[in-house]
Design a protein around this motif. Structure first.
Motif, mmCIF file in Angstrom:
data_model
loop_
_atom_site.group_PDB
_atom_site.id
_atom_site.type_symbol
_atom_site.label_atom_id
_atom_site.label_comp_id
_atom_site.label_asym_id
_atom_site.label_seq_id
_atom_site.Cartn_x
_atom_site.Cartn_y
_atom_site.Cartn_z
ATOM 1 N N ALA A 29 0.817 -1.211 0.000
ATOM 2 C CA ALA A 29 0.000 0.000 0.000
ATOM 3 C C ALA A 29 0.854 1.266 0.000
ATOM 4 O O ALA A 29 0.583 2.223 -0.730
ATOM 5 N N CYS A 105 -9.121 2.869 1.562
ATOM 6 C CA CYS A 105 -9.183 1.466 1.180
ATOM 7 C C CYS A 105 -9.377 0.631 2.438
ATOM 8 O O CYS A 105 -8.788 0.919 3.475
ATOM 9 N N ILE A 107 -9.155 -3.291 4.062
ATOM 10 C CA ILE A 107 -8.648 -4.648 3.866
ATOM 11 C C ILE A 107 -8.833 -5.457 5.143
ATOM 12 O O ILE A 107 -9.034 -4.896 6.213
ATOM 13 N N PHE A 118 -3.347 -2.965 -4.657
ATOM 14 C CA PHE A 118 -3.176 -1.662 -4.021
ATOM 15 C C PHE A 118 -2.837 -0.578 -5.041
ATOM 16 O O PHE A 118 -3.240 0.577 -4.878
ATOM 17 N N MET A 121 -6.161 0.305 -6.570
ATOM 18 C CA MET A 121 -7.027 1.024 -5.646
ATOM 19 C C MET A 121 -6.549 2.458 -5.416
ATOM 20 O O MET A 121 -7.356 3.392 -5.371
ATOM 21 N N TYR A 122 -5.245 2.653 -5.309
ATOM 22 C CA TYR A 122 -4.747 4.008 -5.093
ATOM 23 C C TYR A 122 -5.067 4.903 -6.293
ATOM 24 O O TYR A 122 -5.524 6.051 -6.116
ATOM 25 N N LEU A 125 -8.745 5.819 -6.186
ATOM 26 C CA LEU A 125 -9.201 6.635 -5.071
ATOM 27 C C LEU A 125 -8.635 8.049 -5.055
ATOM 28 O O LEU A 125 -9.231 8.952 -4.459
ATOM 29 N N TYR A 136 -17.898 3.912 -5.613
ATOM 30 C CA TYR A 136 -16.988 3.063 -4.871
ATOM 31 C C TYR A 136 -16.238 2.134 -5.822
ATOM 32 O O TYR A 136 -16.496 2.117 -7.036
ATOM 33 N N SER A 137 -15.328 1.371 -5.271
ATOM 34 C CA SER A 137 -14.575 0.416 -6.086
ATOM 35 C C SER A 137 -14.245 -0.814 -5.254
ATOM 36 O O SER A 137 -14.286 -0.779 -4.024
ATOM 37 N N LEU A 204 -11.693 -6.063 -0.019
ATOM 38 C CA LEU A 204 -10.766 -5.025 -0.464
ATOM 39 C C LEU A 204 -11.613 -3.990 -1.203
ATOM 40 O O LEU A 204 -11.912 -4.132 -2.380
ATOM 41 N N TRP A 205 -12.017 -2.971 -0.465
ATOM 42 C CA TRP A 205 -12.950 -1.960 -0.959
ATOM 43 C C TRP A 205 -12.282 -0.597 -1.035
ATOM 44 O O TRP A 205 -11.407 -0.279 -0.240
ATOM 45 N N GLY A 206 -12.766 0.220 -1.939
ATOM 46 C CA GLY A 206 -12.387 1.620 -2.001
ATOM 47 C C GLY A 206 -13.622 2.478 -1.773
ATOM 48 O O GLY A 206 -14.600 2.371 -2.526
#
Length: 296
Positions: A29, A105, A107, A118, A121-122, A125, A136-137, A204-206
């Motif tokens: 991350a 994020c 986890i 990661f 996701m970064y 976001l 969302y993601s 694993l959500w955003g």
């Protein structure tokens, strides 16, 4: 808290220098661009957690602690007698609301996700924000890549259309049977096959900060039902909250599907598999031999 593992699996070392699974997730991350880590823990493991990870990590990045307490309930609600089980992943994220002021994020501490997750996701976001509709993601995984040989697992089974989540159902007992993945909701009396290659959530959500308000708003409704029907074991699942927001038309969730193999320690017998995978990834150059040496 490791009821099936037989102890606090989140802080059981798997790396050559005492690294735990979340060391690798945080390493990935930080490499991707994240800079703040909020650890959702209980007071019972606070001292051990800080000694094993937190104190060292605080020299590298911003670290905050949130505590998921069973008696942290809305006004007018009381903890049922005999309730020991935490209230679930939705309540866990709600517990860290005071530290959420930007897209973030989520986890699990005992799951290995892979660096690609990661990075995705970064990038997703860093420009996200709340608006009239939540965006969302989620990074999803192929079901077969997330199962253990040592027992059953819980997964959010996803329905995806054109790259977006249309539904998610938490299946709390999935097992392998004769090469097939099946779940039961009646303690094994009947089993339902999950199609091969299905996408599942590993939490694993955003999210944008607005999810905290939605979690808070939905928690009372959950308690109204749970305290009547299953006061000792009912859980406020994060995927269930997301699914309700989808059905209400308040959110959309973009799904990124990872082909990486999941590693985790649901059962104590899983640990040698994770240790072997970490050794192989280290030997292949994905991680340094001493994970945090370059950061210290």
């Amino acid at each position: 808290m490791g009821s099936r593992y037989g102890g606090p699996k989140q802080i059981d070392p798997v790396g050559a220098h005492g690294e735990i699974i979340i060391d690798y997730s945080i390493y990935d991350a930080l490499k991707a661009g994240f800079r703040r880590v909020v650890c959702i823990i209980t007071h019972q493991i606070e001292a051990d957690f800080k000694e094993i990870l937190g104190d060292r990590l605080s020299k590298i990045c911003e670290v905050r602690y949130a505590f998921q307490n069973n008696d942290s309930l809305p006004q007018g609600y009381q903890l049922p007698d005999g309730r020991a089980k935490p209230w679930g992943t939705g309540h866990a994220v709600l517990s860290c609301g005071e530290y959420i002021d930007a897209p973030f994020c989520v986890i699990n501490a005992d799951d290995y996700y892979g660096a690609e997750a990661f990075q995705i996701m970064y990038e997703t976001l860093k420009n996200a924000s709340d608006g009239d509709r939540y965006h969302y993601s989620m990074v999803g995984y192929i079901l077969e890549n997330t199962l253990t040989e040592n027992g059953h697992v819980a997964r959010g089974v996803c329905t995806v259309k054109d790259g977006y989540l249309t539904g998610i159902h938490e299946r709390t007992r999935i097992e392998k049977h004769d090469g097939r993945s099946e779940y039961t909701e009646d303690d094994g009396k009947t089993w339902t096959v999950i199609p091969e290659g299905s996408t599942v959530s590993m939490n694993l959500w955003g999210f944008t900060p607005g999810i905290i308000d939605e979690l808070r708003a939905g928690f009372c409704g959950f308690l109204d039902t749970a305290l009547k029907e299953n006061p000792l074991k009912a859980e406020y699942f994060l995927p269930t909250v997301v699914d309700q927001l989808l059905q209400d038309g308040k959110a959309d969730v973009r799904v990124f599907r990872s082909s990486d193999r999941w590693y985790g320690v649901t059962y104590r017998q899983d640990k040698p598999v994770v240790e072997k995978a970490i050794r192989e990834m280290t030997a292949a150059g994905k991680y340094p031999e001493n994970l945090w040496e370059e950061w210290e």
